[in-house]
Design a protein around this motif. Sequence first.
Motif, PDB file in Angstrom:
ATOM      1  N   ARG A   1       0.628  -1.549  -0.051  1.00 35.72           N
ATOM      2  CA  ARG A   1      -0.067   0.447   0.053  1.00 35.72           C
ATOM      3  C   ARG A   1       0.681   1.847   0.140  1.00 35.72           C
ATOM      4  NH1 ARG A   1      -2.753  -0.622   4.881  1.00 35.72           N
ATOM      5  NH2 ARG A   1      -4.496   0.837   4.174  1.00 35.72           N
ATOM      6  N   GLY A   2       1.839   0.753  -0.409  1.00 38.27           N
ATOM      7  CA  GLY A   2       3.047   2.712   0.009  1.00 38.27           C
ATOM      8  C   GLY A   2       2.920   2.848   2.038  1.00 38.27           C
ATOM      9  N   LEU A   3       3.180   2.599   2.559  1.00 37.01           N
ATOM     10  CA  LEU A   3       3.204   2.832   3.965  1.00 37.01           C
ATOM     11  C   LEU A   3       4.983   3.124   4.505  1.00 37.01           C
ATOM     12  CD1 LEU A   3       0.059   1.828   5.379  1.00 37.01           C
ATOM     13  CD2 LEU A   3       0.339   4.116   4.391  1.00 37.01           C
ATOM     14  N   LEU A   4       5.656   2.044   3.738  1.00 35.33           N
ATOM     15  CA  LEU A   4       6.691   1.727   4.258  1.00 35.33           C
ATOM     16  C   LEU A   4       7.477   2.537   3.036  1.00 35.33           C
ATOM     17  CD1 LEU A   4       5.809  -2.282   5.742  1.00 35.33           C
ATOM     18  CD2 LEU A   4       5.755   0.409   7.106  1.00 35.33           C
ATOM     19  N   PRO A   5       8.391   4.082   3.509  1.00 33.49           N
ATOM     20  CA  PRO A   5       9.248   4.363   3.133  1.00 33.49           C
ATOM     21  C   PRO A   5      10.369   3.386   2.547  1.00 33.49           C
ATOM     22  CG  PRO A   5       8.030   5.738   4.796  1.00 33.49           C
ATOM     23  CD  PRO A   5       7.959   4.778   5.054  1.00 33.49           C
TER      24      PRO A   5
END
Length: 205
Positions: A103-107
């Motif tokens: 989901r793109g929540l973890l850089p």
Amino acid sequence: MRDMTQTMTNVQIATIRLPRDMAQFDLVASFFQLRKQIFVDRMAWPLHHAEGIEFEQYDTFDTVYVIAHRDGRAIGGARLKRTDCSFGGGKVVYSYMIRDAHRGLLPGMPTNLCHDEPPVDPQAWELTRFAALPVPGLAEAILEASNEYLHDVGATDCLFLGPPAFLRMASRLGWTPRPMGDLVSNDDGKFLAFACAVRQPQMAA
């Protein structure tokens, strides 16, 4: 790190379910210390750590830890989380590592770990932060204990995120890995997400 001559003598494996087993939190703290030694000190992963321990947002009080220990000190372990749990508030609500990366929540984590949307299912669990000192048979024993716990609670699938060697080890133990996406990489190395059906414990290799 301890030397390669250690054996499984006097090693015990505890399955600690928080918050029920808070009396055993000293073992969880020791596991956090081991994670810092392996992931931060040895592998140089840029993970959050403080006062000699490595921990993150997924170390919450709905987590299960499978911890191998000797004389009260963790020598290996893994973290188990159900995929239908969520936590956090405001703009960001976390669930579990594979899904949150997708989901793109973890850089820093690739968003193309999975071809399809990762599951949100009470019978699917994620295993992460797998760590073990170089004791023959230790890694396998931790995975076997994890499988036994998952079987006991009625889980059907276990999701993993790790290097290709992790998938090969799961195959050797009689699991049936199903890649969830392609092999990806970041500054920490190459890894992939895969799922395995939880096995009957008596089928252990």
